[in-house]
Design an enzyme around this catalytic site. Structure first.
Site, short mmCIF file in Angstrom:
data_model
loop_
_atom_site.label_atom_id
_atom_site.label_comp_id
_atom_site.label_asym_id
_atom_site.label_seq_id
_atom_site.Cartn_x
_atom_site.Cartn_y
_atom_site.Cartn_z
N ASN A 129 29.79 43.48 27.41
CA ASN A 129 31.10 42.88 27.65
C ASN A 129 31.30 41.66 26.73
OD1 ASN A 129 33.41 41.65 28.68
ND2 ASN A 129 32.41 40.96 30.56
N GLU A 151 32.13 30.25 42.00
CA GLU A 151 33.11 31.11 42.67
C GLU A 151 32.82 31.29 44.16
OE1 GLU A 151 33.47 34.83 40.61
OE2 GLU A 151 34.17 33.88 38.77
N CYS A 170 31.76 40.22 34.39
CA CYS A 170 30.51 40.97 34.47
C CYS A 170 29.45 40.22 35.27
CB CYS A 170 30.00 41.31 33.08
SG CYS A 170 29.79 39.90 31.98
N HIS A 171 29.62 38.90 35.43
CA HIS A 171 28.67 38.11 36.22
C HIS A 171 28.71 38.47 37.70
CE1 HIS A 171 32.46 35.81 36.23
NE2 HIS A 171 32.10 35.41 37.43
N TYR A 223 25.38 47.37 40.66
CA TYR A 223 25.57 48.32 39.58
C TYR A 223 25.80 49.72 40.16
CZ TYR A 223 24.08 44.75 36.30
OH TYR A 223 24.00 43.60 35.55
#
Length: 159
Positions: free
Chosen positions: A115, A150, A123-124, A92
């Site tokens: 979001n 991912e 946003c993850h 962040y």
């Protein structure tokens, strides 16, 4: 506004959008399978296809017309989120620096949490400064799943 309910590895997923673009993706905590969409509205067909490819592991980015609703600041944060590469995370604090105001970290975190386009606006991929999996509107188990999905270093089989 058109709506579709599809199955995903994260649960039943509700999609909303129209000719202006995709406006919402939500994973439902409770849902009855009989309400799944039988025929996907034309304006959401490409969304369903690209999400399917993402979950199959053959897509790393999205080319969709987006129309999320939010404040100008939230939209600025959501645009910055789209620059985080697949398989990478940032904190962040790093995101706040990217946006030019390190003191806005709480506002950035709040915008991240609002979001409306999970997965497509990633946003993850935002974590705590220590790498911890801090808050996620969809729940930390879903955030953990998305980051593992991912991850470039997926566990390989030995045989």
């Amino acid at each position: 506004m058109e709506t579709a309910y599809i199955k995903s590895p994260l649960g039943i997923t509700r999609l909303e959008g129209d000719e202006k673009g995709l406006s919402s993706i939500r994973v439902m905590d409770e849902f009855h399978d009989q309400l799944l969409t039988q025929t996907v509205p034309k304006v959401l067909e490409d969304v369903v296809s690209q999400l399917s490819d993402y979950f199959d592991g053959t897509r790393k980015g999205f080319q969709l017309k987006l129309n999320p609703q939010g404040t100008d600041f939230q939209k600025k944060v959501w645009t910055a989120l789209q620059d985080i590469p697949y398989g990478k995370t940032i904190s962040y604090l790093e995101l706040s620096k990217t946006l030019g105001n390190v003191k806005a970290i709480r506002a950035v975190a709040a915008a991240n949490g609002k979001n409306p386009l999970w997965i497509v606006i990633p946003c993850h991929r935002v974590v705590g400064s220590d790498g911890s999996l801090t808050g996620y509107a969809g729940g930390l188990s879903r955030k953990k799943w998305l980051l593992a999905h991912e991850s470039p270093s997926q566990q390989q089989t030995l045989f």
